[in-house]
Design a protein around this motif. Structure first.
Motif, PDB file in Angstrom:
ATOM      1  N   ALA A 358      -9.202 -38.362  88.976  1.00 58.63           N
ATOM      2  CA  ALA A 358     -10.592 -38.798  89.189  1.00 58.63           C
ATOM      3  C   ALA A 358     -11.552 -37.962  88.347  1.00 58.63           C
ATOM      4  N   GLU A 359     -11.322 -36.643  88.297  1.00 56.31           N
ATOM      5  CA  GLU A 359     -12.193 -35.769  87.513  1.00 56.31           C
ATOM      6  C   GLU A 359     -12.081 -36.052  86.017  1.00 56.31           C
ATOM      7  N   ALA A 360     -10.927 -36.530  85.575  1.00 57.56           N
ATOM      8  CA  ALA A 360     -10.710 -36.744  84.138  1.00 57.56           C
ATOM      9  C   ALA A 360     -11.399 -37.987  83.604  1.00 57.56           C
ATOM     10  N   GLY A 361     -11.846 -38.873  84.488  1.00 55.48           N
ATOM     11  CA  GLY A 361     -12.556 -40.075  84.034  1.00 55.48           C
ATOM     12  C   GLY A 361     -11.674 -40.973  83.191  1.00 55.48           C
ATOM     13  N   ALA A 362     -12.112 -41.223  81.965  1.00 52.57           N
ATOM     14  CA  ALA A 362     -11.381 -42.134  81.084  1.00 52.57           C
ATOM     15  C   ALA A 362      -9.991 -41.620  80.748  1.00 52.57           C
ATOM     16  N   ALA A 363      -9.812 -40.302  80.778  1.00 50.87           N
ATOM     17  CA  ALA A 363      -8.501 -39.715  80.472  1.00 50.87           C
ATOM     18  C   ALA A 363      -7.604 -39.629  81.698  1.00 50.87           C
ATOM     19  N   GLY A 364      -8.046 -40.212  82.816  1.00 49.86           N
ATOM     20  CA  GLY A 364      -7.294 -40.101  84.062  1.00 49.86           C
ATOM     21  C   GLY A 364      -5.897 -40.663  83.982  1.00 49.86           C
ATOM     22  N   THR A 365      -5.713 -41.765  83.221  1.00 49.75           N
ATOM     23  CA  THR A 365      -4.378 -42.368  83.094  1.00 49.75           C
ATOM     24  C   THR A 365      -3.404 -41.401  82.432  1.00 49.75           C
ATOM     25  N   VAL A 366      -3.865 -40.712  81.388  1.00 44.18           N
ATOM     26  CA  VAL A 366      -3.009 -39.751  80.691  1.00 44.18           C
ATOM     27  C   VAL A 366      -2.689 -38.564  81.599  1.00 44.18           C
ATOM     28  N   ILE A 367      -3.704 -38.052  82.303  1.00 42.39           N
ATOM     29  CA  ILE A 367      -3.477 -36.927  83.225  1.00 42.39           C
ATOM     30  C   ILE A 367      -2.474 -37.344  84.296  1.00 42.39           C
ATOM     31  N   GLY A 368      -2.633 -38.555  84.823  1.00 50.84           N
ATOM     32  CA  GLY A 368      -1.699 -39.039  85.841  1.00 50.84           C
ATOM     33  C   GLY A 368      -0.277 -39.128  85.320  1.00 50.84           C
ATOM     34  N   ALA A 369      -0.126 -39.589  84.077  1.00 47.51           N
ATOM     35  CA  ALA A 369       1.213 -39.683  83.478  1.00 47.51           C
ATOM     36  C   ALA A 369       1.829 -38.297  83.297  1.00 47.51           C
ATOM     37  N   CYS A 370       1.015 -37.312  82.901  1.00 48.53           N
ATOM     38  CA  CYS A 370       1.513 -35.936  82.771  1.00 48.53           C
ATOM     39  C   CYS A 370       1.939 -35.384  84.133  1.00 48.53           C
ATOM     40  N   CYS A 371       1.151 -35.665  85.175  1.00 48.04           N
ATOM     41  CA  CYS A 371       1.514 -35.218  86.528  1.00 48.04           C
ATOM     42  C   CYS A 371       2.833 -35.856  86.951  1.00 48.04           C
ATOM     43  N   ASP A 372       3.012 -37.153  86.640  1.00 47.03           N
ATOM     44  CA  ASP A 372       4.272 -37.829  86.984  1.00 47.03           C
ATOM     45  C   ASP A 372       5.449 -37.155  86.286  1.00 47.03           C
ATOM     46  N   ALA A 373       5.266 -36.800  85.012  1.00 47.48           N
ATOM     47  CA  ALA A 373       6.351 -36.153  84.267  1.00 47.48           C
ATOM     48  C   ALA A 373       6.689 -34.789  84.860  1.00 47.48           C
ATOM     49  N   ILE A 374       5.672 -34.047  85.272  1.00 52.45           N
ATOM     50  CA  ILE A 374       5.909 -32.751  85.920  1.00 52.45           C
ATOM     51  C   ILE A 374       6.631 -32.954  87.250  1.00 52.45           C
ATOM     52  N   ASP A 375       6.202 -33.974  88.008  1.00 48.71           N
ATOM     53  CA  ASP A 375       6.855 -34.269  89.291  1.00 48.71           C
ATOM     54  C   ASP A 375       8.346 -34.536  89.115  1.00 48.71           C
ATOM     55  N   GLU A 376       8.694 -35.287  88.078  1.00 48.33           N
ATOM     56  CA  GLU A 376      10.099 -35.632  87.837  1.00 48.33           C
ATOM     57  C   GLU A 376      10.943 -34.380  87.598  1.00 48.33           C
ATOM     58  N   ILE A 377      10.363 -33.407  86.916  1.00 49.23           N
ATOM     59  CA  ILE A 377      11.094 -32.154  86.658  1.00 49.23           C
ATOM     60  C   ILE A 377      11.356 -31.412  87.961  1.00 49.23           C
ATOM     61  N   TYR A 378      10.338 -31.308  88.813  1.00 42.98           N
ATOM     62  CA  TYR A 378      10.511 -30.610  90.086  1.00 42.98           C
ATOM     63  C   TYR A 378      11.423 -31.384  91.028  1.00 42.98           C
ATOM     64  N   ALA A 379      11.435 -32.715  90.922  1.00 46.42           N
ATOM     65  CA  ALA A 379      12.323 -33.519  91.762  1.00 46.42           C
ATOM     66  C   ALA A 379      13.793 -33.238  91.444  1.00 46.42           C
ATOM     67  N   ARG A 380      14.076 -32.764  90.233  1.00 49.21           N
ATOM     68  CA  ARG A 380      15.442 -32.411  89.844  1.00 49.21           C
ATOM     69  C   ARG A 380      15.755 -30.949  90.178  1.00 49.21           C
ATOM     70  N   TYR A 381      14.876 -30.285  90.946  1.00 52.93           N
ATOM     71  CA  TYR A 381      15.022 -28.877  91.302  1.00 52.93           C
ATOM     72  C   TYR A 381      14.898 -27.964  90.088  1.00 52.93           C
ATOM     73  N   ALA A 382      14.346 -28.501  88.996  1.00 54.89           N
ATOM     74  CA  ALA A 382      14.036 -27.660  87.843  1.00 54.89           C
ATOM     75  C   ALA A 382      12.622 -27.120  88.011  1.00 54.89           C
ATOM     76  N   THR A 383      12.172 -26.290  87.059  1.00 57.94           N
ATOM     77  CA  THR A 383      10.901 -25.581  87.215  1.00 57.94           C
ATOM     78  C   THR A 383      10.229 -25.408  85.866  1.00 57.94           C
TER      79      THR A 383
END
Length: 527
Positions: A358-383
């Protein structure tokens, strides 16, 4: 009291010439209340002070009295109630139970024909009383009430203008070597330091207190500015008044720059910012560009602030984390929690993700995609241990989305590392600690705000712990204290806990080993 179009009771005002006026807009109290709450939603979420110019039919006041917004660390929203007609308030009290509003210290009452004089006297005498950031007018004579309220606001602005002029004239009149002599304590009086902090960060409060005591031991006179209560604010006007009265030779604040206060502090007055946390207000090039020749930035990562964010090298001073040794008992028993962790990093990552996009405005989609990619790493018990690791994820995500960055990537990387990855890193380790505690029958306790709302860790929530002696005792009595940060473990909490007598188990990020190895290499090989 009369029935409204919705069947709810409302207030009907009959003027001397027989005109009838419902105090519910559209004679629909429920609809009017919902409309007002929707209009005020941003202010309620932020906890801004509000003004009700007129009690109206009492529905809005009744709702605000019974449903105060839940704000961080006990802060309370200040509500000014202005009612020129006491009869209206009495009739509203026949419809609503307003005892919560009457008894709450967060509601200021300005009642009767001279309400504006009382309000004016109060806010001019105490600049820490926040005037309303937003108002809702619902009185009989709206034009008169609004005009009188505007006049009060103009009086506040005029007083602040005069105080600012006094401050400006004082500092412009000082001789050129005044501040040099103040630093050397050669003024013929104690040099004065004004320290700024907030009651809504326990760590900053106590670190500021320790700094003030250290300055006093060195012979300085200090004054610490902090909100006096949960409803009061440190406003620009109140800071200017402190400047006019105390006339400091130096201003000191943790984690905030002079430029954040706009024009409060004269350019002649030296300002120290001690960086203890790499916050968004500090970690961008505009912040570095705002640092002037009388601003001094203390940091344990001077090279990062100079190289990455453009802070002037002359104004930056390398300083390690500092702590104080408290008074400790001669002995103690570790009879408290088996494992304890103290932090306010309790928000679930999904909540953080929503806020960042929400804070990123127009760049929110990209920020969300980066968060998803980070989530996937932690879901594999990686860090992801470092900002460089997060940077690799950001660049890979941009490549996958075929997005070409238009500016520097580093601010985005820092944002995701500090505000998103930091939380995942901590909560990943806490989930492991919780699993081990359950398997071994150990008591795990999480102290801080918000853990009671966490979807998987709420059962371990123990509420906030007061910084200072209460936290020191908790640290000593716990068999193990956890230290979980995605960077080198040298942190204020660790230092304070060790000198309090606590035993710590720290997560082992790669740089915890890399930094000593690098230091050893440098000691062995370069001349």
């Amino acid at each position: 009291i009369a029935p409204s179009a919705e069947g709810l009771a409302t207030i009907l005002v009959v003027s001397p010439d027989g005109r009838r006026m419902s105090m519910s807009p559209g004679n629909r109290p429920r609809a009017a209340l919902q409309s007002a709450l929707q209009q005020l939603r941003p202010q309620l979420d932020r906890g801004d002070s509000l003004g009700l110019i007129g009690v109206g039919d009492g529905y809005l006041l009744n709702h605000l009295a019974h449903h105060p917004p839940a704000l961080h660390l006990g802060r309370q929203q200040l509500l000014h109630l202005i009612e020129p007609e006491p009869k209206l308030l009495l009739v509203a009290m026949m419809i609503h139970d307003l005892r919560p509003a009457l008894l709450a210290g967060r509601v200021f009452w300005w009642i009767g024909r001279d309400w504006d004089q009382a309000l004016r006297s109060a806010v001019l005498a105490d600049c820490g009383i926040p005037t309303p950031a937003s108002t809702v007018t619902q009185c009989v004579d709206r034009d008169d009430a609004n005009a009188r309220y505007t006049a009060v606001g103009q009086a506040v602005i005029e007083q602040d203008r005069k105080v600012a002029q006094r401050v400006r004239q004082y500092y412009q009149s000082l001789p050129p070597d005044h501040f040099l002599r103040a630093a050397r304590r050669q003024l013929g009086r104690p040099s004065r330091v004004l320290l700024l902090t907030t009651r809504y960060s326990t760590v900053l409060q106590y670190s500021t207190r320790d700094s003030a005591e250290a300055l006093e031991q060195l012979g300085f006179e200090t004054l610490t500015v902090i909100e006096p209560s949960e409803t009061r604010a440190t406003t620009r006007a109140s800071m200017r008044q402190q400047l006019a009265d105390f006339k400091p030779d130096l201003v000191f604040q943790i984690d905030h720059l002079r430029s954040e206060h706009v024009d409060v502090f004269p350019a002649e007055l030296p300002f120290i910012c001690w960086v203890q946390d790499h916050l968004p207000n500090l970690t961008h090039r505009e912040a570095g560009a705002s640092v002037g020749s009388r601003d001094f930035v203390l940091s344990g990562m001077k090279s990062m602030y100079v190289g990455r964010y453009g802070y002037p090298v002359r104004q930056c001073i390398e300083i390690s984390k500092l702590t104080r040794v408290p008074a400790r008992p001669a002995g103690w028993d570790c009879d408290g929690d088996d494992i304890s962790y103290v932090s306010n990093a309790s928000q679930h990552p999904s909540v953080l993700r929503e806020r960042l996009t929400a804070e990123a405005g127009a760049a929110g989609t990209v920020i969300g995609a980066c968060c998803d990619a980070i989530d996937e790493i932690y879901a594999r018990y990686a860090t992801l241990h470092t900002a460089a690791d997060v940077g690799d994820v950001v660049r890979a995500t941009l490549d996958r989305l075929r997005v070409r960055p238009t500016g520097e990537l580093q601010p985005t990387i820092d944002l995701l590392f500090d505000r998103y990855n930091n939380t995942l890193y901590r909560q990943q380790a806490l989930s492991w600690a919780a699993e081990i505690a359950e398997r071994r029958g150990l008591r795990l306790s999480l102290y801080g705000s918000g853990w009671e709302s966490h979807p998987t860790l709420a059962r371990y929530a123990r509420g906030p712990v007061q910084y200072g002696s209460a936290l020191e005792e908790l640290t000593r009595r716990s068999r193990l204290n956890l230290q979980i940060v995605p960077f080198y473990c040298m942190h204020q909490r660790l230092l304070d806990g060790l000198v309090a007598g606590g035993v710590f188990l720290a997560r082992d990020p790669p740089r915890a080993r890399a930094l000593p190895a690098l230091a050893g290499f440098l000691h062995r090989h370069p001349p």
